[in-house]
Design a protein around this motif. Sequence first.
Motif, PDB file in Angstrom:
ATOM      1  N   ILE A 237       0.426  -1.030  -0.101  1.00 46.24           N
ATOM      2  CA  ILE A 237      -0.338  -0.082   0.062  1.00 46.24           C
ATOM      3  C   ILE A 237       0.891   1.100   0.045  1.00 46.24           C
ATOM      4  N   ALA A 238       1.683   0.887   0.925  1.00 46.03           N
ATOM      5  CA  ALA A 238       2.620   2.336   0.877  1.00 46.03           C
ATOM      6  C   ALA A 238       3.345   2.503  -0.806  1.00 46.03           C
ATOM      7  N   GLY A 239       3.855   1.737  -1.331  1.00 54.22           N
ATOM      8  CA  GLY A 239       4.796   1.578  -2.375  1.00 54.22           C
ATOM      9  C   GLY A 239       3.512   2.069  -3.526  1.00 54.22           C
ATOM     10  N   VAL A 240       2.682   1.760  -3.688  1.00 52.60           N
ATOM     11  CA  VAL A 240       1.524   2.384  -4.280  1.00 52.60           C
ATOM     12  C   VAL A 240       1.296   4.103  -4.316  1.00 52.60           C
ATOM     13  N   MET A 241       0.773   4.602  -3.286  1.00 50.37           N
ATOM     14  CA  MET A 241       0.675   5.745  -2.288  1.00 50.37           C
ATOM     15  C   MET A 241       2.108   6.290  -3.196  1.00 50.37           C
ATOM     16  N   ILE A 242       3.604   5.769  -2.789  1.00 54.28           N
ATOM     17  CA  ILE A 242       4.205   6.590  -2.915  1.00 54.28           C
ATOM     18  C   ILE A 242       4.030   7.177  -4.733  1.00 54.28           C
ATOM     19  N   SER A 243       4.128   5.932  -5.472  1.00 50.70           N
ATOM     20  CA  SER A 243       3.475   6.002  -6.547  1.00 50.70           C
ATOM     21  C   SER A 243       2.932   6.741  -7.215  1.00 50.70           C
ATOM     22  N   ILE A 244       1.465   6.651  -7.241  1.00 49.18           N
ATOM     23  CA  ILE A 244       0.710   7.866  -6.904  1.00 49.18           C
ATOM     24  C   ILE A 244       1.234   9.133  -7.300  1.00 49.18           C
ATOM     25  N   GLY A 246       3.898  10.441  -7.151  1.00 46.75           N
ATOM     26  CA  GLY A 246       5.708  10.435  -7.627  1.00 46.75           C
ATOM     27  C   GLY A 246       5.073  10.443  -9.383  1.00 46.75           C
ATOM     28  N   VAL A 247       3.952   9.971  -9.201  1.00 44.82           N
ATOM     29  CA  VAL A 247       2.449  10.650 -10.561  1.00 44.82           C
ATOM     30  C   VAL A 247       2.156  11.821 -10.802  1.00 44.82           C
ATOM     31  N   GLY A 248       1.531  12.509  -9.305  1.00 44.49           N
ATOM     32  CA  GLY A 248       0.734  13.766  -9.318  1.00 44.49           C
ATOM     33  C   GLY A 248       2.458  15.039  -9.654  1.00 44.49           C
ATOM     34  N   LEU A 249       3.285  14.260  -9.245  1.00 46.24           N
ATOM     35  CA  LEU A 249       4.827  15.230  -9.211  1.00 46.24           C
ATOM     36  C   LEU A 249       5.174  15.790 -10.608  1.00 46.24           C
ATOM     37  N   GLY A 250       4.786  14.140 -11.271  1.00 45.84           N
ATOM     38  CA  GLY A 250       5.512  14.620 -12.655  1.00 45.84           C
ATOM     39  C   GLY A 250       4.491  15.598 -13.336  1.00 45.84           C
ATOM     40  N   VAL A 251       3.269  15.307 -12.823  1.00 47.31           N
ATOM     41  CA  VAL A 251       1.777  15.644 -13.849  1.00 47.31           C
ATOM     42  C   VAL A 251       1.846  17.251 -13.453  1.00 47.31           C
ATOM     43  N   LEU A 252       2.610  17.611 -12.201  1.00 51.21           N
ATOM     44  CA  LEU A 252       2.296  19.107 -11.548  1.00 51.21           C
ATOM     45  C   LEU A 252       3.553  19.762 -12.398  1.00 51.21           C
ATOM     46  N   ILE A 253       4.927  18.731 -12.707  1.00 50.41           N
ATOM     47  CA  ILE A 253       6.156  20.372 -12.768  1.00 50.41           C
ATOM     48  C   ILE A 253       5.502  20.291 -14.097  1.00 50.41           C
ATOM     49  N   LEU A 254       4.983  19.435 -15.510  1.00 53.15           N
ATOM     50  CA  LEU A 254       5.552  19.515 -16.593  1.00 53.15           C
ATOM     51  C   LEU A 254       4.012  20.599 -17.027  1.00 53.15           C
ATOM     52  N   ILE A 255       3.135  20.890 -16.162  1.00 55.65           N
ATOM     53  CA  ILE A 255       2.168  21.607 -16.639  1.00 55.65           C
ATOM     54  C   ILE A 255       2.568  23.146 -16.055  1.00 55.65           C
ATOM     55  N   LEU A 256       3.586  23.654 -14.243  1.00 61.51           N
ATOM     56  CA  LEU A 256       4.407  24.705 -14.253  1.00 61.51           C
ATOM     57  C   LEU A 256       5.787  24.556 -15.262  1.00 61.51           C
ATOM     58  N   ARG A 257       6.051  23.717 -15.771  1.00 58.84           N
ATOM     59  CA  ARG A 257       6.706  24.401 -17.133  1.00 58.84           C
ATOM     60  C   ARG A 257       6.315  24.721 -18.094  1.00 58.84           C
ATOM     61  N   PHE A 258       4.955  24.241 -18.151  1.00 58.14           N
ATOM     62  CA  PHE A 258       5.038  24.837 -19.256  1.00 58.14           C
ATOM     63  C   PHE A 258       4.237  26.551 -18.936  1.00 58.14           C
ATOM     64  N   ILE A 259       4.068  26.669 -18.345  1.00 56.60           N
ATOM     65  CA  ILE A 259       3.881  27.976 -17.331  1.00 56.60           C
ATOM     66  C   ILE A 259       4.671  28.512 -17.603  1.00 56.60           C
ATOM     67  N   TRP A 260       5.589  28.687 -16.627  1.00 50.14           N
ATOM     68  CA  TRP A 260       6.968  29.113 -16.062  1.00 50.14           C
ATOM     69  C   TRP A 260       8.174  29.372 -17.037  1.00 50.14           C
ATOM     70  N   GLY A 261       8.405  28.409 -18.514  1.00 52.58           N
ATOM     71  CA  GLY A 261       8.834  27.970 -19.063  1.00 52.58           C
ATOM     72  C   GLY A 261      10.459  26.269 -18.214  1.00 52.58           C
ATOM     73  N   PRO A 262      11.340  26.263 -19.226  1.00 57.52           N
ATOM     74  CA  PRO A 262      12.211  25.290 -18.822  1.00 57.52           C
ATOM     75  C   PRO A 262      13.464  26.259 -17.784  1.00 57.52           C
ATOM     76  N   GLU A 263      13.307  27.028 -17.426  1.00 57.94           N
ATOM     77  CA  GLU A 263      14.289  27.838 -16.697  1.00 57.94           C
ATOM     78  C   GLU A 263      14.019  27.959 -14.990  1.00 57.94           C
TER      79      GLU A 263
END
Length: 321
Positions: A237-244, A246-263
Motif C-alpha cells: 500500500i505504501a508503494g502504491v501511494m508513493i507511486s501515485i 510521483g505521478v502527480g508530481l510529474g504532472v504538476l511539474i509538466l504543467i508548471l514548466r509550460f507556464i513558467w518555462g524550462p528555466e
Amino acid sequence: MPLNTSAPVSIIIPVFNEEDNLPELMRRTLAVCRALIRPFEIILVDDGSRDASRDLITKAVEANPGELIGVFLNRNYGQHAAVMAGFAQARGEIVVTLDADLQNPPEEITALVKKMDEGMDVVGSIRVPRRDSIFRRFSSFLVNKMTAHVTGVVMHDYGCMLRAYHRQVIQAMLQCHERSTFIPVLANSFARRTAEIEVRHAERHAGQSKYSLWKLINLQFDLLTSITTLPLRLLTIAGVMISIMGVGLGVLILILRFIWGPEWAAKGVFTLFAILFIFVGGQFIAMGFLGEYIGRMYQDVRGRPRYFIETVAGKSALEPT
Ligand code: UDP
Ligand code: MG
C-alpha cells in the motif's frame, strides 16, 4: 451440541520455576476437580524448570495416580508451547487451561465447566479486579483491541489464560503447526459459540512473573504475525501511494514548466525527482509482493515441532478419545 454434565475434564497447567506455588496449586486444583464429580485429569507441563518444580511434580504424580500427569519438556519453550504440549496429551471433552501462579483461583474451574456444559466451544474469562502493573494492563488493552479487530471475535480479556475449550477446538488447534502461537486467539478462530465469565484475579502467590519486557514484546509479535500478514500488505500500500504521488508530481511539474518555462524546472532536475519517486514506489510495491510470498512460505515452512517432550509421568484415568 450441548454436552452431558458428565463430560470428562482435562486441566492443563504450564509450569516454569513455580516451586513455591506448586504445593498449594495442586492441593486446591485437586480439591476442585474431585468436587466436580466427573472424570478428570490434571496435566502439569513442566516447561524446562530449573528449580524443584520437576521433583515436586514427579512426587505428586506418584501420590495421586490416575489424577495427575506430568509432562516434562526438555527445555524452556514458552508458556504457549507448553500448553500445546498439554493439549496433545489431554483426553477430556472439556479442556481447561490455568496458570500455575494462583493469580486465577482454581476454584473458578467449576464456573468455567458449568458454562461449557451449556454447549460452548470456548469460554474465556475476564479478570476483575485486575491485579497487574499499569504497564501490563496497558499492553493487554492494546492486544485486546487489536485481536478483537482482526479475528472479529470480541473478547474482553485475551491475556487471561484461565479458559475452557471444547475437544473439537483443541483438535483443530493441534493441527496448526506454526511455531508462534497465541492460544486464546488461535482458539477463537475455530470457535463458533463463545462466552465469557468474570473471574477473580489475585496477586501472584509466590515468585516473579516469568515475562520479562523482551518476552512480552516477543509475544506481541507472535500475536501479530500469527493472525495477519497485514504488515506485509502495508508495504504494498505504501508503494502504491508513493507511486501515485510521483505521478502527480510529474504532472504538476509538466504543467508548471509550460507556464513558467524550462528555466523554472531547473533544466529537468525536478522531472528527474518525479521519475525517481515513481521508481522508489515501484520498488516498494515489488518488496510488498515479495513479502506476501515470503509470508506465505513462512506459514507453510513452520512445520517443525514446537516443543520436545522428554518424559511423561503418570497415566490418565480418562478413556482415549
Ligand atoms: N510459563 C511457562 N513458560 C514460560 C513462562 C511462563 O510455562 O516460559 C508459565 C508460568 O509458570 C505460569 C504461566 O505460564 O504458570 C504464566 O506465567 P506468569 O504468571 O509469569 O505470567 P503473567 O501472569 O505475568 O502474565
Ligand atoms: Mg501470572
